[in-house]
Design a protein around this motif. Structure first.
Motif, PDB file in Angstrom:
ATOM      1  N   ASN A   1      38.544 -10.761   2.002  1.00 38.90           N
ATOM      2  CA  ASN A   1      39.108 -11.550   0.900  1.00 38.90           C
ATOM      3  C   ASN A   1      38.381 -11.179  -0.401  1.00 38.90           C
ATOM      4  OD1 ASN A   1      36.594 -12.718   1.262  1.00 38.90           O
ATOM      5  ND2 ASN A   1      37.367 -14.583   2.216  1.00 38.90           N
TER       6      ASN A   1
ATOM      7  N   SER B   1      32.068 -14.080   6.384  1.00 40.45           N
ATOM      8  CA  SER B   1      31.237 -15.277   6.360  1.00 40.45           C
ATOM      9  C   SER B   1      30.076 -15.143   7.353  1.00 40.45           C
ATOM     10  CB  SER B   1      32.094 -16.489   6.723  1.00 40.45           C
ATOM     11  OG  SER B   1      31.249 -17.539   7.085  1.00 40.45           O
TER      12      SER B   1
ATOM     13  N   GLN C   1      28.080  -5.865  15.216  1.00 44.55           N
ATOM     14  CA  GLN C   1      28.504  -7.215  14.795  1.00 44.55           C
ATOM     15  C   GLN C   1      28.475  -8.233  15.941  1.00 44.55           C
ATOM     16  OE1 GLN C   1      32.541  -6.885  13.331  1.00 44.55           O
ATOM     17  NE2 GLN C   1      33.440  -6.729  15.366  1.00 44.55           N
TER      18      GLN C   1
ATOM     19  N   ASN D   1      41.321 -16.532  10.511  1.00 49.99           N
ATOM     20  CA  ASN D   1      41.656 -17.919  10.186  1.00 49.99           C
ATOM     21  C   ASN D   1      42.898 -18.065   9.302  1.00 49.99           C
ATOM     22  OD1 ASN D   1      41.016 -20.591  10.614  1.00 49.99           O
ATOM     23  ND2 ASN D   1      39.679 -20.756   8.818  1.00 49.99           N
TER      24      ASN D   1
ATOM     25  N   ARG E   1      28.714  -1.274  12.095  1.00 44.75           N
ATOM     26  CA  ARG E   1      29.522  -2.474  11.826  1.00 44.75           C
ATOM     27  C   ARG E   1      30.159  -3.010  13.127  1.00 44.75           C
ATOM     28  NH1 ARG E   1      34.277  -4.682  12.900  1.00 44.75           N
ATOM     29  NH2 ARG E   1      35.268  -2.649  12.652  1.00 44.75           N
ATOM     30  N   ASP E   2      31.157  -2.324  13.639  1.00 40.76           N
ATOM     31  CA  ASP E   2      31.860  -2.830  14.828  1.00 40.76           C
ATOM     32  C   ASP E   2      30.883  -2.906  15.999  1.00 40.76           C
ATOM     33  OD1 ASP E   2      33.912  -3.673  16.472  1.00 40.76           O
ATOM     34  OD2 ASP E   2      35.239  -1.995  16.049  1.00 40.76           O
TER      35      ASP E   2
ATOM     36  N   SER F   1      44.533  -4.682  14.031  1.00 36.84           N
ATOM     37  CA  SER F   1      44.049  -5.062  15.358  1.00 36.84           C
ATOM     38  C   SER F   1      45.217  -5.302  16.305  1.00 36.84           C
ATOM     39  CB  SER F   1      43.238  -6.356  15.275  1.00 36.84           C
ATOM     40  OG  SER F   1      41.997  -6.113  14.658  1.00 36.84           O
TER      41      SER F   1
ATOM     42  N   HIS G   1      41.597   3.903  16.687  1.00 37.31           N
ATOM     43  CA  HIS G   1      40.384   3.070  16.824  1.00 37.31           C
ATOM     44  C   HIS G   1      40.487   2.418  18.211  1.00 37.31           C
ATOM     45  CE1 HIS G   1      37.517  -0.070  14.990  1.00 37.31           C
ATOM     46  NE2 HIS G   1      37.904  -0.645  16.107  1.00 37.31           N
TER      47      HIS G   1
ATOM     48  N   ASN H   1      40.695 -14.476  14.277  1.00 36.90           N
ATOM     49  CA  ASN H   1      39.753 -13.539  13.670  1.00 36.90           C
ATOM     50  C   ASN H   1      39.498 -13.856  12.200  1.00 36.90           C
ATOM     51  OD1 ASN H   1      38.068 -11.217  13.761  1.00 36.90           O
ATOM     52  ND2 ASN H   1      39.691  -9.964  12.873  1.00 36.90           N
TER      53      ASN H   1
ATOM     54  N   THR I   1      42.128  -3.189  20.167  1.00 38.54           N
ATOM     55  CA  THR I   1      40.968  -4.079  20.058  1.00 38.54           C
ATOM     56  C   THR I   1      40.340  -4.402  21.404  1.00 38.54           C
ATOM     57  OG1 THR I   1      42.183  -5.051  18.229  1.00 38.54           O
ATOM     58  CG2 THR I   1      40.280  -6.292  19.015  1.00 38.54           C
TER      59      THR I   1
ATOM     60  N   LYS J   1      28.510 -17.402   8.602  1.00 38.02           N
ATOM     61  CA  LYS J   1      28.635 -18.438   9.645  1.00 38.02           C
ATOM     62  C   LYS J   1      29.493 -17.907  10.792  1.00 38.02           C
ATOM     63  CE  LYS J   1      28.152 -22.329   6.534  1.00 38.02           C
ATOM     64  NZ  LYS J   1      28.929 -23.081   5.567  1.00 38.02           N
TER      65      LYS J   1
ATOM     66  N   TYR K   1      31.526  -7.763   4.734  1.00 33.81           N
ATOM     67  CA  TYR K   1      31.248  -8.873   3.818  1.00 33.81           C
ATOM     68  C   TYR K   1      32.126 -10.039   4.239  1.00 33.81           C
ATOM     69  CZ  TYR K   1      28.582  -5.460   1.228  1.00 33.81           C
ATOM     70  OH  TYR K   1      27.654  -4.516   0.892  1.00 33.81           O
TER      71      TYR K   1
END
Ligand code: HMG
Ligand code: MG
Length: 304
Positions: free
Chosen positions: A85, A54, A21, A116, A17-18, A145, A209, A114, A181, A56, A52
């Protein structure tokens, strides 16, 4: 000091994932699935598989369903996914993750870039996600983060971290990741961020992390161990970076963390040789060397 150092550490590999991405080249779902398989064969008991969000915003994670449904799950391994969300959660729940991750920020500016929305709005969005997950018997983690520094706001005070941790605790998040981060943290600063989090969560519920942008992540891991923290996230082959933290490089390489921990007689349940194979596999696909000093040293030794 050393007496409080844990004798066992649990690592969550966040490479799929991280790590992936931020890759510009599309990585086929089958390669991601194979990476997860190799990680579980190496003994990882927790793997952060996908998000999960967007497509875009983060196109690389657009194959979340294909990846999650392609994994031959191994008993004893927990598979987690990011859900910002309810829309994300509703898609994720069909793929039966063991844990979902809501992700907030200790910095307002990073929250906006990140996900919005403001920190307060993010908590409003997360609350129903957390409730729905817990009702479905799915565990809930919260990523925080910019707990040390932010690419837009600079230094972040520990009070801001405590504030966010308190909000996450308040909506039912069960454990949290203290994320550096952009990898600017140094040991004492990271300890202050962890201590701020420990005002709201127990030692078993807090994980480190650390991105390795400034080469501090292993030192920061040791500093966290000194506080008794025994859960960490890392990324095989040091893959990664965050699309909304320009210049941030990957998480600390899992191979480097495992080598350090085993050298300190700390048990991880991970087979370093097989882990190096997993890192070599994905690095081969990406046509580069693993971003792990330990992996490269041991691969050179093997070749010789
Ligand atoms: P938004 O634009 O504010 O949301 O995005 P919206 O509700 O207004 O929806 C806009 C569009 O997105 C709509 O589509 C929605 O359907 C769609 P349109 O009508 O325009 O076609 N949408 C979604 N699609 C798929 N899945 C969803 C989803 N939600 C809305 N869940 C949102 C808000 C959070 C979705 C967006 O900002 C986003 O996807 N951001 C990406 C965040 C991200 O993935 N960041 C990287 C991971 S976090 C990280 O790396 C840090 C961490 O490692 C810790 C650390 O190191 O700091 C965890
Ligand atoms: Mg990260």
């Amino acid at each position: 000091m050393t007496s409080s150092i844990p004798s066992r550490v649990r690592l969550i590999d966040v490479g799929p994932r991280d790590g992936l991405q931020n890759e510009k080249t599309p990585v086929p779902a089958a390669v991601k699935v194979e990476l997860v398989h190799r990680l579980q064969q190496a003994g990882l008991q927790e793997i952060e598989v996908t998000s999960y969000v967007s497509p875009k915003w983060v196109p690389q994670m657009g194959d979340n369903h294909e990846v999650m449904s392609g994994i031959a799950r191994q008993p004893g391994v927990a598979y987690s996914v990011l859900t910002p969300n309810l829309k994300g959660f509703e898609a994720a729940v069909l793929d039966k993750p063991d844990e979902i991750v809501v992700f907030g920020s200790a910095s307002e500016a990073f929250s906006q870039r990140n996900i919005n929305c403001s920190i307060a709005e993010s908590i409003e969005r997360f609350a129903p996600v957390v409730q729905a997950a817990l009702a479905a018997g799915i565990r809930v983690r919260g990523a925080m983060s910019c707990t040390v520094g932010c690419p837009y706001e600079g230094d972040i005070a520990p009070e801001r971290v405590a504030y966010l941790a308190g909000l996450l605790k308040g909506i039912g998040v069960q454990r949290v990741d203290v994320a550096d981060t952009i990898g600017v943290g140094t040991p004492r600063k990271v300890q202050r961020a962890l201590e701020a989090t420990l005002q709201h969560f127990g030692i078993d519920e807090v994980s480190g992390h650390f991105h390795d942008t400034y080469g501090q992540a292993l030192s920061n891991t040791l500093a966290a161990l000194e506080l008794g923290v025994w859960n960490f996230q890392s990324s095989v082959a040091g893959l990664g970076g965050c699309p909304y933290a320009k210049g941030a490089t990957g998480n600390v390489a899992t191979e480097d963390v495992v080598y350090m921990l085993h050298g300190m007689d700390i048990d991880t349940g991970i087979d370093l040789d097989r882990l190096i194979d997993a890192g070599a596999y994905i690095s081969g696909f990406l046509d580069r060397k693993p971003n792990s000093r330990v992996a490269n040293a041991l691969l050179t030794k093997r070749a010789g």
